[in-house]
Design an enzyme around this catalytic site. Sequence first.
Site, mmCIF file in Angstrom:
data_model
loop_
_atom_site.group_PDB
_atom_site.id
_atom_site.type_symbol
_atom_site.label_atom_id
_atom_site.label_comp_id
_atom_site.label_asym_id
_atom_site.label_seq_id
_atom_site.Cartn_x
_atom_site.Cartn_y
_atom_site.Cartn_z
ATOM 1 N N ARG A 186 3.902 -0.690 -4.587
ATOM 2 C CA ARG A 186 3.522 -1.543 -3.327
ATOM 3 C C ARG A 186 2.270 -1.991 -3.398
ATOM 4 O O ARG A 186 1.913 -2.393 -2.106
ATOM 5 C CB ARG A 186 3.726 -0.212 -2.485
ATOM 6 N N TRP B 62 -2.852 -2.793 -1.694
ATOM 7 C CA TRP B 62 -2.725 -4.079 -1.786
ATOM 8 C C TRP B 62 -3.618 -4.385 -0.567
ATOM 9 O O TRP B 62 -3.238 -4.444 0.731
ATOM 10 C CB TRP B 62 -1.331 -4.482 -1.328
ATOM 11 N N GLU C 155 6.656 -16.150 -9.389
ATOM 12 C CA GLU C 155 6.258 -14.921 -9.263
ATOM 13 C C GLU C 155 5.673 -14.331 -10.378
ATOM 14 O O GLU C 155 4.644 -13.416 -10.262
ATOM 15 C CB GLU C 155 7.451 -14.153 -8.709
ATOM 16 N N LYS D 196 11.537 -16.983 -8.961
ATOM 17 C CA LYS D 196 11.039 -15.952 -9.948
ATOM 18 C C LYS D 196 10.310 -16.459 -10.873
ATOM 19 O O LYS D 196 9.377 -15.656 -11.227
ATOM 20 C CB LYS D 196 12.449 -15.680 -10.521
ATOM 21 N N HIS E 264 14.116 -39.189 -4.257
ATOM 22 C CA HIS E 264 13.298 -39.491 -2.778
ATOM 23 C C HIS E 264 12.014 -38.929 -3.053
ATOM 24 O O HIS E 264 11.198 -38.863 -1.823
ATOM 25 C CB HIS E 264 14.069 -39.003 -1.504
ATOM 26 N N GLU F 226 15.839 -19.774 -5.885
ATOM 27 C CA GLU F 226 15.569 -18.409 -6.258
ATOM 28 C C GLU F 226 14.933 -18.479 -7.724
ATOM 29 O O GLU F 226 13.945 -17.481 -8.010
ATOM 30 C CB GLU F 226 16.685 -17.312 -6.103
ATOM 31 N N LYS G 85 5.500 -4.943 -3.613
ATOM 32 C CA LYS G 85 6.652 -4.980 -2.870
ATOM 33 C C LYS G 85 6.765 -4.439 -1.529
ATOM 34 O O LYS G 85 5.512 -3.889 -1.082
ATOM 35 C CB LYS G 85 7.514 -4.144 -3.678
ATOM 36 N N CYS H 272 0.918 -1.142 -0.038
ATOM 37 C CA CYS H 272 0.096 -0.080 0.073
ATOM 38 C C CYS H 272 0.862 1.045 -0.094
ATOM 39 O O CYS H 272 1.668 1.275 0.798
ATOM 40 C CB CYS H 272 -0.787 0.255 1.361
ATOM 41 N N ASN I 106 -1.873 2.717 5.355
ATOM 42 C CA ASN I 106 -1.024 1.452 5.019
ATOM 43 C C ASN I 106 -0.776 0.608 6.330
ATOM 44 O O ASN I 106 -0.337 1.129 7.237
ATOM 45 C CB ASN I 106 0.270 1.850 4.439
ATOM 46 N N GLY I 107 -1.078 -0.578 6.429
ATOM 47 C CA GLY I 107 -0.983 -1.477 7.531
ATOM 48 C C GLY I 107 -2.235 -2.317 7.748
ATOM 49 O O GLY I 107 -3.198 -2.318 7.224
HETATM 50 N N1 HGA Z 1 -5.709 -3.105 5.755
HETATM 51 C C1 HGA Z 1 -5.901 -1.965 4.732
HETATM 52 C C2 HGA Z 1 -4.462 -1.707 4.183
HETATM 53 C C3 HGA Z 1 -3.629 -2.751 3.577
HETATM 54 C C4 HGA Z 1 -2.415 -2.452 3.348
HETATM 55 O O1 HGA Z 1 -1.695 -1.655 4.053
HETATM 56 N N2 HGA Z 1 -1.417 -3.476 2.716
HETATM 57 O O2 HGA Z 1 -0.104 -3.322 2.436
HETATM 58 C C5 HGA Z 1 -6.755 -2.669 3.500
HETATM 59 O O3 HGA Z 1 -6.885 -3.972 3.684
HETATM 60 O O4 HGA Z 1 -7.138 -1.798 2.798
#
Ligand code: HGA
Length: 609
Positions: A27, A74, A489, A486, A505, A482, A604, A2, A98-99
């Site tokens: 992000r 995100w 991803e 990649k 095995h 790795e 990221k 985010c 964000n969080g």
């Molecule tokens: N929890 C909030 C913000 C998501 C976030 O920071 N993601 O890295 C949401 O879900 O909108």
Amino acid sequence: MCGIVTAISTSDIVPVLLEGLRKLEYRGYDSAGLAVVADGRLRRVRSAGRVADLAALAAREGASARVGIAHTRWATHGVPSERNAHPHVSGGLAVVHNGIIENFEAIKSALENRGYVFESDTDTEAIAHLIHSKLAAGADLFDAVRQATVELTGAYAIGVLSEADPARAVVARSGAPLLLGVGEGGMYAASDTAALLQVTRNVVYLEDGDVAELCVGGYRIVRADGSPVERPVHLSSLSADAVELGQFRHYMQKEIFEQPQALAQTLEIIAGGGSVTPQLFGARAPEVLDGVRRVLVLACGTSYHAGLVARYWLESVAKLPCTVEIASEYRYRDSVPDPDTLVVVISQSGETADTLAALKHALAQGMQRTLAICNVPESAIVREASLRFITRAGPEIGVASTKAFTTQLAALALLTLTLAKLGGRLPAEDEAHHLQNLRHLPVAVQKVLELEPAIERWAQRFAGKQHALFLGRGSHWPIAMEGALKLKEISYIHAEAYAAGELKHGPLALVDKNMPVIAVAPANRLLEKLKSNLQEVRARGGELYVFADAGSEIAESEGVHILQLPEHYGMLSPVLHVVPLQLLSYHAALVKGTDVDKPRNLAKSVTVE
Ligand code: HGA
């Protein structure tokens, strides 16, 4: 994850918010939104698409204002949708976040009992209503935000705006990154410096628990108890060019090709000198490293793979026992602390939530010898550790990490040599030899990059496959891991990596003509063993793609494709061998037409658990 931007200025801030979001889109890109106060009214524009869609929407609606907040998401709580897109509002108040708010359910039910109606599935909306309830109780905007943050548990960086008070915006952080930008005629805040280079290079890093008020003419910061606090203004050395795509099609491609330069910059520290010294890791290094008897590496994802490579180096060259652990496991595990262990945490962003928590867990257990290997000097992890090594890879924007990995390996090679020397295990001629190899590393990587056209042809051949197996032995087993990561991803091909000796095995049961097997096969003492494992694959009809090097002597034959790296590179061979695997996944993704820099479900700078 985010990205948030906040701006207040004497001129229109909508273009600044949108440009900031473009720079932060790495992000998270589940949705995007912004809120501004214009003509005394809060206006919100949200899109379930990307920042470009939001920009088109904002242009159609003629959004323009002097104060605003913006967000690229995100999702953690609630599906990606317009309804869950930030900003979230409560009356004339808007919040971006964000969080993760861990106690949002308790806050939500208390607020619902008071008549607040929730319109989204996010935890963030609880912040908006909580701040609104403080405003309704008579607090001003700054104090309402401060009071609300005291009640939040979890992680947050927030930007807040109120139509009743358009002369300010308020931001706060705890456990998620946030910095202020001090501009001419404006104040800004964002999740990372790249978003603010368009307006200023003067930045102020907020600390956990800080709440800041931004006005056109300046800012003030208080702690959670309301006491004022000063934070230094730094001049960012990041250039705006460093975060531009330039001639490249994708950031991942740009960053793969930047590796020679990134390595040269990271290793500049030993460019002239003839020896390694503990001071490479900070002024306190002689004291912190003295008497270290073992090493514990804590990291996630690609950084974890760097740690796994280093384990081979540390044990064989420095003769120090080394354990490498996934940070999200270590932080919740009952482990046995050892004060003589050097705890090495590795993170590109320095904000990786699990790695930071693992570091704090180690410290809380009395493990005080800590080293951060990071690409961002002012990040939380760097500030927490007693020693630091800053990789100088430059900003890494592509979600799939590349140049951060190879520069982390360079840092870990220096750490190995330093610890070996401190332990009396590095004869002068060996040290000179290793340093010479390190200095030559950028040139060697440059030569590997020239294999791109051949790798592109390989990618064409197996981009249509559903699964792939990656094999390696010794320090090249983590390189196989790795390579598999990649490929997963960015091309969404299911890939697994195995230590080649493990094949019989279990995983050999999967091998048939539809299962491409990619082998990392440098000319080292394990090569003959690996060749036997490759025979086992061929005997079951599996198609082999082998990355050998100048001394490997493996012949092309039917079903056995060989690409030869230009030189054999001793201890540092893993640094070279990862490069073709990065290119392979990049080109497989291109053939499949996936969004290379914004792979689905990922983002990221993983600031959430
Ligand atoms: N929890 C909030 C913000 C998501 C976030 O920071 N993601 O890295 C949401 O879900 O909108």
